[in-house]
Each structure stands twice: as C-alpha cells, then as structure tokens.
Design a protein around this motif. Structure first.
Motif, short mmCIF file in Angstrom:
data_model
loop_
_atom_site.label_atom_id
_atom_site.label_comp_id
_atom_site.label_asym_id
_atom_site.label_seq_id
_atom_site.Cartn_x
_atom_site.Cartn_y
_atom_site.Cartn_z
N ASN A 96 -8.17 8.67 24.25
CA ASN A 96 -7.95 9.33 25.46
C ASN A 96 -9.28 10.11 25.91
OD1 ASN A 96 -5.14 9.10 26.33
ND2 ASN A 96 -4.90 9.51 24.15
N LYS A 97 -10.04 10.51 25.11
CA LYS A 97 -11.41 11.55 25.51
C LYS A 97 -12.08 10.26 26.28
CE LYS A 97 -15.66 12.73 23.44
NZ LYS A 97 -16.34 12.85 22.36
N VAL A 98 -12.03 9.17 25.83
CA VAL A 98 -12.97 8.13 26.55
C VAL A 98 -12.41 7.88 27.80
CG1 VAL A 98 -13.63 5.52 26.41
CG2 VAL A 98 -13.49 6.99 24.34
N ILE A 99 -11.16 7.66 28.20
CA ILE A 99 -10.38 7.55 29.19
C ILE A 99 -10.78 8.74 30.17
CG2 ILE A 99 -8.21 7.30 30.32
CD1 ILE A 99 -7.24 5.83 27.94
N HIS A 100 -10.63 9.93 29.68
CA HIS A 100 -10.96 11.21 30.67
C HIS A 100 -12.17 10.93 30.90
CE1 HIS A 100 -10.85 15.38 31.95
NE2 HIS A 100 -11.86 15.31 31.33
N GLU A 101 -13.36 10.88 30.32
CA GLU A 101 -14.65 10.73 30.95
C GLU A 101 -14.90 9.67 31.75
OE1 GLU A 101 -17.74 11.01 27.83
OE2 GLU A 101 -16.74 12.23 26.62
N ALA A 102 -14.33 8.38 31.38
CA ALA A 102 -14.48 7.34 32.28
C ALA A 102 -13.72 7.54 33.77
CB ALA A 102 -13.70 5.83 31.68
N LYS A 103 -12.74 8.34 33.88
CA LYS A 103 -12.32 8.65 35.18
C LYS A 103 -13.22 9.47 36.18
CE LYS A 103 -7.42 8.43 34.12
NZ LYS A 103 -6.07 9.25 33.82
N GLU A 104 -14.17 10.13 35.34
CA GLU A 104 -15.18 10.97 35.97
C GLU A 104 -16.14 9.89 36.95
OE1 GLU A 104 -15.28 14.54 36.23
OE2 GLU A 104 -13.33 14.38 35.48
N LEU A 105 -16.31 8.83 36.23
CA LEU A 105 -17.16 8.03 36.79
C LEU A 105 -16.72 7.47 38.20
CD1 LEU A 105 -18.00 5.73 33.54
CD2 LEU A 105 -19.35 7.65 34.83
N LYS A 106 -15.52 7.75 38.63
CA LYS A 106 -15.21 7.09 40.04
C LYS A 106 -15.78 7.86 41.02
CE LYS A 106 -10.34 5.79 39.41
NZ LYS A 106 -8.84 5.95 39.79
#
Length: 302
Positions: A96-106
């Motif tokens: 879930n940490k990975v997903i949270h950081e990945a969303k910042e890449l938007k």
C-alpha cells in the motif's frame, strides 16, 4: 488491495506462513487463494485466507489471475497483487505504501496501472527522477500489482496457461502507452525455477556458445552459462511453444528470438536428442498454428 496467491500442490506450511506474514505487515490487505485443483488438502490455508476458491481442474495461471481480477472488482478493490506460492515475504513488505507513492507520479503524467515490488526479477530500463521507481521493460508475475479497472479491460492471455504471461502482459502495457514500474526496494524474494544448473551435454554447450555470442554486450553474461531447472519438463515445452506463438504474432519484443534459442538449449539439455526433437516439433507446430487451447487440453486433461 486484494492479494492473490495462486496455488497448485503447494507447501501448505509455507503458504500458511506467507498469509500470516502478509497480515502482520499490512492488515489492510485482503487475501484470496485460488487453487488450481491441487491433489493436497489445503484446509489450513482455507481457514486463514479471507477468500478461498478451488477450481475443479487445473486451468492454468492466466485463468486464475483473470478470475481474481473480476473478484477484486466485485469487492470494489482498487488494486490487486499477485504472489507465487513459493514467494518469501520480506520484513519491509508494504504494497500500500508503493501504491501511495505511485499515485504521486500522476503529477508527472505517469499512470500507475502496473507496478512491481520484485525488482530482482524485473528488467529495468531507467529510473524516474525524484522517485523510488524504475521504468521496467518487463516485470514478473510474483510481486505484480495491477489497477483493477485497467486489468478488467486488459485481461491475461489464458491460452498461454503458465509461462510468458508476465512478458506478454508487460509488453502489451507498453504498447498501450503505460509504463510498467518497479519499486527500487525489494519487498519479496522469488527465484524462478527450483535451482540453477550448468549445461553439461555437448548439445547444450554448443548452443550455449551461440547464446553467449548473441548476448556478448550484456554486463551479466555469465548467467547464460546456466539455466533454471524445473523437475517438470513441460515448463520448458510451454516456454518454447509460447515464445514461438507470441513472437510470430508480434505480441512480444522482437528480440525474443534469442529466447527461443535459449528454450531450444534447455530442451536439448534436459530431454536429450530423441525426446527433445519430438517436443520441439510439437512446440513449433502449436506455436505456428496457434491452437494453444487444444494443446493445453491434451497436456493437462482440462
């Protein structure tokens, strides 16, 4: 997030410990086990998983993945994660940490639809500046995280049955304009094959030389002196058949003709000349014709 473990005659204690460790590291994850008609009793796994589905036959990895994706959609989960039954969960496991950081890449117009926490087995291209992610050419099945809405629209090719599902899926994502992303911190350990072996037969050694020449510009060229060993020779057959099928239909990178040579090496090494030739001819036949479902039914009695 729905974490999915697809099983087939697994080590029950190992899978049970996997589930317990996942829960300890991230209790927000729900866990689904999809069993491909194991001959073992999985009651212990069934009791500790949130959801347990048992197929009445072994339909392969792709069908199990697609079932899990639809299941995640029904649960209204945003992401789904796949783990092989022999995957080791590390102490820093935090999808879930990975997903949270990945969303910042938007913010940088990078859509996080296909991710990985298994950098060891990913084929890395380049790092995304000011982030913990690498753009990958390919990411493996185990440790793959998919946006459920994306996965519903882009299911796995079930006819591949087992091997090259991840290669094709990563390649298709890039063709659609999406970037497979691998987190720079490994959160699981998963080694393809049961062990590594050096080529020993004359046929294997001669073809290995060809392979070394073809990959002479790569840094880690020593790895081409070994191959991943599987006790079930059908794994090698599926690799060759699926590589031919995908390469001829341009559903995989053009450079995969080198992988076809690798497949030939391993079949020659493992099965010898007589048996090897018979299975190679069959792989070529179905790879060219493309009727993989018929072949799967004959091989696995589906």
């Amino acid at each position: 997030m729905l974490v999915t473990i697809v099983t087939y005659n697994p080590d029950v204690n190992f899978v049970s410990n996997m589930i317990k460790t996942i829960r300890e590291k991230d209790n927000r994850c729900k866990i689904l086990v999809v069993d491909n008609h194991s001959r073992l009793l999985l009651q212990r796994v069934k009791e500790i998983a949130d959801y347990f589905i048992e197929f009445n036959k072994n339909y392969g990895l792709g069908k199990a993945y697609n079932y899990a994706i639809r299941f995640a959609k029904e649960l209204e989960e945003e992401y789904i994660m796949f783990l092989d039954q022999d995957t080791t969960i590390l102490r820093n496991f935090a999808p879930n940490k990975v997903i949270h950081e990945a969303k910042e890449l938007k913010k940088n117009s990078v859509e996080p639809v296909i991710l990985s926490v298994n950098i060891d087995n990913a084929l890395i291209e380049r790092k995304i500046p000011n982030s913990n992610f690498y753009i990958a050419k390919e990411i493996p099945n185990s440790g793959m995280i998919l946006n459920v809405n994306y996965a519903i629209k882009n299911p796995f090719l079930e006819e591949l049955f087992l091997d090259r599902l991840d290669n094709e899926y990563s390649y298709r994502a890039k063709k659609l304009g999406y970037l497979p992303l691998s987190y720079n911190e490994r959160m699981i350990l998963h080694k393809p094959g049961e062990c590594s072996k050096f080529y020993s037969t004359l046929c294997g050694k001669l073809l290995m030389i060809i392979l070394l020449i073809l990959h002479r510009n790569e840094k880690n060229i020593e790895k081409y002196k070994q191959y991943f060993y599987y006790s079930n020779f059908l794994r090698y057959y599926l690799m060759l058949r699926n590589d031919i099928y995908l390469w001829l239909r341009r559903k995989i990178y053009p450079s995969f003709w080198k992988m076809i040579i690798s497949d030939l090496i391993i079949i020659c090494e493992v099965l010898g000349y007589k048996n090897g030739i018979r299975w190679v001819l069959r792989a070529i036949k179905y790879g060219v014709i493309g009727d993989l479902e018929k072949d799967n039914k004959e091989l696995f009695k589906i």
